[in-house]
Motif scaffolding. Structure first.
Motif, PDB file in Angstrom:
ATOM      1  N   VAL A 120     -12.890  19.419  49.136  1.00  0.00           N
ATOM      2  CA  VAL A 120     -13.514  18.636  47.462  1.00  0.00           C
ATOM      3  C   VAL A 120     -12.561  18.553  46.629  1.00  0.00           C
ATOM      4  O   VAL A 120     -11.842  17.330  45.687  1.00  0.00           O
ATOM      5  N   LEU A 121     -12.022  18.975  45.672  1.00  0.00           N
ATOM      6  CA  LEU A 121     -10.980  18.850  44.548  1.00  0.00           C
ATOM      7  C   LEU A 121     -10.054  18.420  44.769  1.00  0.00           C
ATOM      8  O   LEU A 121      -9.100  17.439  44.138  1.00  0.00           O
ATOM      9  N   LEU A 122      -9.315  19.276  46.685  1.00  0.00           N
ATOM     10  CA  LEU A 122      -7.959  17.934  46.343  1.00  0.00           C
ATOM     11  C   LEU A 122      -8.435  16.868  47.298  1.00  0.00           C
ATOM     12  O   LEU A 122      -7.269  15.894  46.230  1.00  0.00           O
ATOM     13  N   VAL A 123      -9.853  16.064  47.342  1.00  0.00           N
ATOM     14  CA  VAL A 123      -9.698  14.730  47.447  1.00  0.00           C
ATOM     15  C   VAL A 123      -9.776  14.768  46.044  1.00  0.00           C
ATOM     16  O   VAL A 123      -9.059  13.246  45.999  1.00  0.00           O
ATOM     17  N   ALA A 124     -10.473  14.508  44.750  1.00  0.00           N
ATOM     18  CA  ALA A 124     -10.798  14.089  43.661  1.00  0.00           C
ATOM     19  C   ALA A 124      -8.936  14.178  42.936  1.00  0.00           C
ATOM     20  O   ALA A 124      -8.931  13.346  42.702  1.00  0.00           O
ATOM     21  N   PHE A 125      -8.585  14.754  43.261  1.00  0.00           N
ATOM     22  CA  PHE A 125      -6.667  15.063  42.866  1.00  0.00           C
ATOM     23  C   PHE A 125      -6.035  14.149  43.283  1.00  0.00           C
ATOM     24  O   PHE A 125      -5.341  13.967  42.771  1.00  0.00           O
ATOM     25  N   GLY A 126      -6.579  14.242  44.576  1.00  0.00           N
ATOM     26  CA  GLY A 126      -5.370  13.238  45.306  1.00  0.00           C
ATOM     27  C   GLY A 126      -6.188  11.487  45.391  1.00  0.00           C
ATOM     28  O   GLY A 126      -4.538  11.107  45.170  1.00  0.00           O
ATOM     29  N   ILE A 127      -6.576  11.606  44.973  1.00  0.00           N
ATOM     30  CA  ILE A 127      -7.205  10.181  44.454  1.00  0.00           C
ATOM     31  C   ILE A 127      -5.716   9.980  42.816  1.00  0.00           C
ATOM     32  O   ILE A 127      -5.402   8.522  42.571  1.00  0.00           O
ATOM     33  N   LYS A 128      -6.246  10.875  42.092  1.00  0.00           N
ATOM     34  CA  LYS A 128      -5.366  10.019  40.653  1.00  0.00           C
ATOM     35  C   LYS A 128      -3.703  10.423  41.046  1.00  0.00           C
ATOM     36  O   LYS A 128      -3.088   9.701  39.913  1.00  0.00           O
ATOM     37  N   ALA A 129      -3.429  11.006  41.735  1.00  0.00           N
ATOM     38  CA  ALA A 129      -1.982  11.470  41.913  1.00  0.00           C
ATOM     39  C   ALA A 129      -1.847  10.172  42.584  1.00  0.00           C
ATOM     40  O   ALA A 129      -0.441  10.336  43.305  1.00  0.00           O
ATOM     41  N   ALA A 130      -2.069   9.709  43.899  1.00  0.00           N
ATOM     42  CA  ALA A 130      -2.111   8.659  44.435  1.00  0.00           C
ATOM     43  C   ALA A 130      -1.676   9.522  45.912  1.00  0.00           C
ATOM     44  O   ALA A 130      -0.229   8.551  46.511  1.00  0.00           O
ATOM     45  N   VAL A 131      -2.314   9.922  46.393  1.00  0.00           N
ATOM     46  CA  VAL A 131      -1.422  11.144  47.574  1.00  0.00           C
ATOM     47  C   VAL A 131      -2.457  10.081  48.696  1.00  0.00           C
ATOM     48  O   VAL A 131      -3.675  10.042  48.685  1.00  0.00           O
ATOM     49  N   PHE A 132      -1.081   9.902  50.067  1.00  0.00           N
ATOM     50  CA  PHE A 132      -1.264   9.072  51.027  1.00  0.00           C
ATOM     51  C   PHE A 132      -2.898   9.745  51.834  1.00  0.00           C
ATOM     52  O   PHE A 132      -2.644  11.621  52.010  1.00  0.00           O
ATOM     53  N   PRO A 133      -3.663   9.488  52.133  1.00  0.00           N
ATOM     54  CA  PRO A 133      -4.192   7.956  52.759  1.00  0.00           C
ATOM     55  C   PRO A 133      -5.083   7.538  51.271  1.00  0.00           C
ATOM     56  O   PRO A 133      -6.236   6.668  51.766  1.00  0.00           O
ATOM     57  N   LEU A 134      -5.140   8.341  50.532  1.00  0.00           N
ATOM     58  CA  LEU A 134      -5.804   7.860  49.244  1.00  0.00           C
ATOM     59  C   LEU A 134      -5.014   6.877  48.064  1.00  0.00           C
ATOM     60  O   LEU A 134      -5.034   7.029  46.874  1.00  0.00           O
ATOM     61  N   SER A 135      -4.044   6.392  48.512  1.00  0.00           N
ATOM     62  CA  SER A 135      -3.033   5.920  47.240  1.00  0.00           C
ATOM     63  C   SER A 135      -2.786   4.533  47.620  1.00  0.00           C
ATOM     64  O   SER A 135      -2.454   3.831  47.108  1.00  0.00           O
ATOM     65  N   ASN A 136      -3.964   3.513  48.330  1.00  0.00           N
ATOM     66  CA  ASN A 136      -4.315   2.506  48.113  1.00  0.00           C
ATOM     67  C   ASN A 136      -3.894   1.437  46.875  1.00  0.00           C
ATOM     68  O   ASN A 136      -3.562  -0.224  46.841  1.00  0.00           O
ATOM     69  N   TRP A 137      -4.831   2.045  46.103  1.00  0.00           N
ATOM     70  CA  TRP A 137      -5.333   1.794  45.109  1.00  0.00           C
ATOM     71  C   TRP A 137      -3.751   0.966  43.849  1.00  0.00           C
ATOM     72  O   TRP A 137      -4.218   0.320  43.086  1.00  0.00           O
ATOM     73  N   LEU A 138      -3.581   2.103  44.008  1.00  0.00           N
ATOM     74  CA  LEU A 138      -2.097   1.761  42.968  1.00  0.00           C
ATOM     75  C   LEU A 138      -1.144   0.789  42.843  1.00  0.00           C
ATOM     76  O   LEU A 138      -1.380  -0.393  42.240  1.00  0.00           O
ATOM     77  N   PRO A 139      -0.526   0.488  44.352  1.00  0.00           N
ATOM     78  CA  PRO A 139       0.646  -1.141  43.744  1.00  0.00           C
ATOM     79  C   PRO A 139      -0.533  -2.169  43.274  1.00  0.00           C
ATOM     80  O   PRO A 139      -0.081  -2.558  43.145  1.00  0.00           O
ATOM     81  N   ASP A 140      -1.888  -2.152  43.836  1.00  0.00           N
ATOM     82  CA  ASP A 140      -2.015  -2.919  42.718  1.00  0.00           C
ATOM     83  C   ASP A 140      -3.428  -3.794  41.570  1.00  0.00           C
ATOM     84  O   ASP A 140      -3.317  -4.152  41.052  1.00  0.00           O
ATOM     85  N   SER A 141      -3.023  -2.302  40.880  1.00  0.00           N
ATOM     86  CA  SER A 141      -3.476  -2.027  39.751  1.00  0.00           C
ATOM     87  C   SER A 141      -2.454  -2.023  38.839  1.00  0.00           C
ATOM     88  O   SER A 141      -2.252  -2.810  37.633  1.00  0.00           O
ATOM     89  N   TYR A 142      -1.180  -1.468  38.934  1.00  0.00           N
ATOM     90  CA  TYR A 142      -0.209  -0.952  37.713  1.00  0.00           C
ATOM     91  C   TYR A 142       0.577  -2.711  37.450  1.00  0.00           C
ATOM     92  O   TYR A 142       1.136  -2.350  36.240  1.00  0.00           O
ATOM     93  N   PRO A 143       0.700  -3.109  38.312  1.00  0.00           N
ATOM     94  CA  PRO A 143       1.910  -4.134  38.038  1.00  0.00           C
ATOM     95  C   PRO A 143       1.744  -5.171  37.659  1.00  0.00           C
ATOM     96  O   PRO A 143       2.185  -5.573  36.943  1.00  0.00           O
ATOM     97  N   THR A 144       0.334  -5.490  37.137  1.00  0.00           N
ATOM     98  CA  THR A 144      -0.245  -6.764  36.587  1.00  0.00           C
ATOM     99  C   THR A 144      -0.660  -6.264  35.091  1.00  0.00           C
ATOM    100  O   THR A 144      -0.204  -7.495  33.439  1.00  0.00           O
TER     101      THR A 144
END
Length: 533
Positions: free
Chosen positions: A221-245
């Motif tokens: 459970v903790l790995l999923v939470a931190f994996g989203i924040k760290a952008a670890v695949f497959p929890l990383s799809n959000w990052l490329p659309d959020s930062y560049p703007t």
């Protein structure tokens, strides 16, 4: 020998307290932008100085803990300074200082010219406090608080200017972060139910008595939470659309730092709470997929910001690789690579901001001839780009070699697959940055498919008539010296990681040894342990 209690009690809270007090002060002084800038830069210089002193003391004397408010552990709030947290404080505060100077030079605003009160600098300082709090937190709930401070500040910074793209990206980022936070809260609840404490050191002494299945579930459970924040695949799809703007300084600090807070949390819980390696194979697979999927995404991009966002995801895989090896060499390589990547990734995004100002765009379809128009800008891109690609003798090469050697020494099938994946990813990263170089810097602008955008850009690289009052700039191509100086500074810091790689790796080796020997952390917080508390 131990740290002086009086000295550590004074210094440890300051990386959090200084930016919080400065944020409150700058918010009150919203109608005095010059005072805001002086206070912000002064506060961040102080944080760099304090963090450097903490690293010196932690490396000399070992781990130390501070009980906030006079409550003894494990009941009260505990701040812990060890080599890992001190390294992260020094690197993060250095980057935060460089980026805010860059932002001041660019004249970043928090809204329209009719808005009387500035919120950019107070929010930036709150972000700094959240990052520092996460690094020194000695209990799970205080770590959660640090992440939530980051979330609140991040949303404001991502949506500066309130354009449709930025608001859309900000809402997406907040939704993903809220899901991560809810999962983290569930993990905190499960850990407390299983151990009866939130103090990390106290939890470490009790977690071994928790049934193996329950322990693995909590870790997952903790790995999923931190994996989203760290952008670890497959929890990383959000990052490329959020930062560049976001504005260039905001994108730079987010790309350089925020995902590394998640990586830090993974390192901390893996080594302190769950050192048995129950999910190491899962982490290895996620690390390999993060490397490969991220760099393949980068190859497909035509905008430099999105391209770098995908390389950011890809190189998180190297750090996860080092953690998953569960060896001292792997942890040392991961810590060194975290420091390297924070500096280099931040530098590249700052350079992209300079490219946008010089050429009017970050799209490879519109860029060309920048090497001839701005030789200094070309050098500023080339050095960190080669570093990211792992060309010797840069720190990227040193960090990757350390991780690959650690994987080879571990010797498992998955470790060898990660060694192969890391090598291929490094080669593809070099291809990606070489593609940016040939298209944006080397070819003629006339050869670009949409290359007539900014022919009006003057050739002068530095604008010596820097507008300290930050009136709207109509010229494309002229950059304030205050934007150039911090970028050059970070390039030099990246080179210093290579020149002084030996002493730095000695420190990361000692930090890894501390992480592998949990007794140093536990004894610093709870006192010498004759048995379970």
């Amino acid at each position: 020998m131990t740290l002086s209690p009086d000295l550590i009690d004074t210094l440890a809270p300051l990386p959090v307290l200084i930016p919080l007090l400065a944020a409150a002060t700058t918010l009150v002084l919203g109608r005095r932008p010059r005072a805001q800038r002086y206070i912000t830069i002064g506060a961040l210089i102080a944080v760099v100085a304090v963090s450097s002193m903490l690293l010196f003391l932690a490396d000399r004397d070992g781990t130390a803990a501070v009980q906030v408010g006079g409550w003894d552990s494990p009941i009260g709030i505990t701040l812990v300074v060890d080599r890992l947290s001190a390294i992260m404080l020094v690197v993060s505060s250095t980057v935060l200082l460089a980026v805010v100077v860059y932002a001041v030079g660019q004249g970043v605003r928090d809204g329209t010219e009719h808005q009387p009160t500035s919120i950019f600098l107070p929010t930036y300082l709150a972000l700094t406090a959240g990052i520092s709090n996460a690094f020194v937190a000695g209990d799970l709930f205080n770590l959660y608080v640090g992440f939530e401070v980051l979330l609140a500040a991040s949303f404001v910074l991502l949506t500066l200017g309130a354009s449709a793209d930025r608001v859309r990206a900000g809402v997406s980022y907040v939704m993903v972060s809220m899901v991560s936070s809810l999962i983290f809260l569930c993990g905190i609840a499960f850990a407390y139910a299983a151990t009866g404490t939130l103090n990390l050191a106290h939890m470490a002494t009790r977690m071994d008595s928790v049934p193996a299945g329950t322990r693995t579930a909590i870790f997952g459970v903790l790995l999923v939470a931190f994996g989203i924040k760290a952008a670890v695949f497959p929890l990383s799809n959000w990052l490329p659309d959020s930062y560049p703007t976001a504005p260039a300084p905001v994108t730079a600090v987010f790309a350089g730092l925020l995902t590394k807070v998640g990586v830090y949390a993974i390192i901390r819980i893996h080594t302190l709470l769950f050192p048995g390696g129950e999910l190491d194979n899962v982490l290895m697979v996620c690390g390999l997929l993060t490397m490969v999927v991220g760099i393949l995404g980068a190859i497909a991009q035509s905008d430099i910001k999105r391209l770098l966002s995908f390389t950011l995801v890809s190189h998180i895989g190297y750090m996860v690789f080092g953690v998953a090896l569960s060896t001292e060499a792997g942890l040392s390589g991961a810590i060194y690579y975290v420091a390297h990547h924070i500096i280099v990734q931040t530098t590249l995004f700052l350079v992209v901001g300079l490219i946008e100002r010089q050429a009017g765009s970050s799209s490879l379809r519109r860029l060309g001839g920048l090497a001839a128009a701005s030789p200094v800008l070309a050098i500023l891109f080339l050095i960190p780009a080669l570093n990211l690609g792992g060309i010797p003798p840069f720190s990227g090469f040193i960090g990757k070699i350390a991780l690959l050697q650690a994987g080879a020494a571990q010797g498992s099938v998955l470790a060898w697959l990660l060694v192969a994946g890391g090598t291929v990813t490094s080669l593809l990263t070099l291809y990606v940055v070489a593609r940016v170089w040939t298209k944006a810097f080397w070819r003629s602008r006339a050869d670009a498919p949409e290359g007539v955008l900014a022919d009006r850009a003057p050739s002068a690289l530095i604008d010596e008539s820097f507008d300290i009052d930050f009136e709207e700039r109509a010229d494309v191509g002229r950059m304030p010296a205050f934007m150039l100086v911090p970028t050059v500074g970070l390039v030099l810091v990246g080179l210093a990681l290579s020149v002084f790689a030996g002493p730095i790796i000695d420190i990361t080796d000692r930090a890894a040894a501390d992480l592998r020997d949990r007794s140093n952390y536990i004894d610093a917080v709870l006192g010498p342990q004759d048995g379970e508390r």
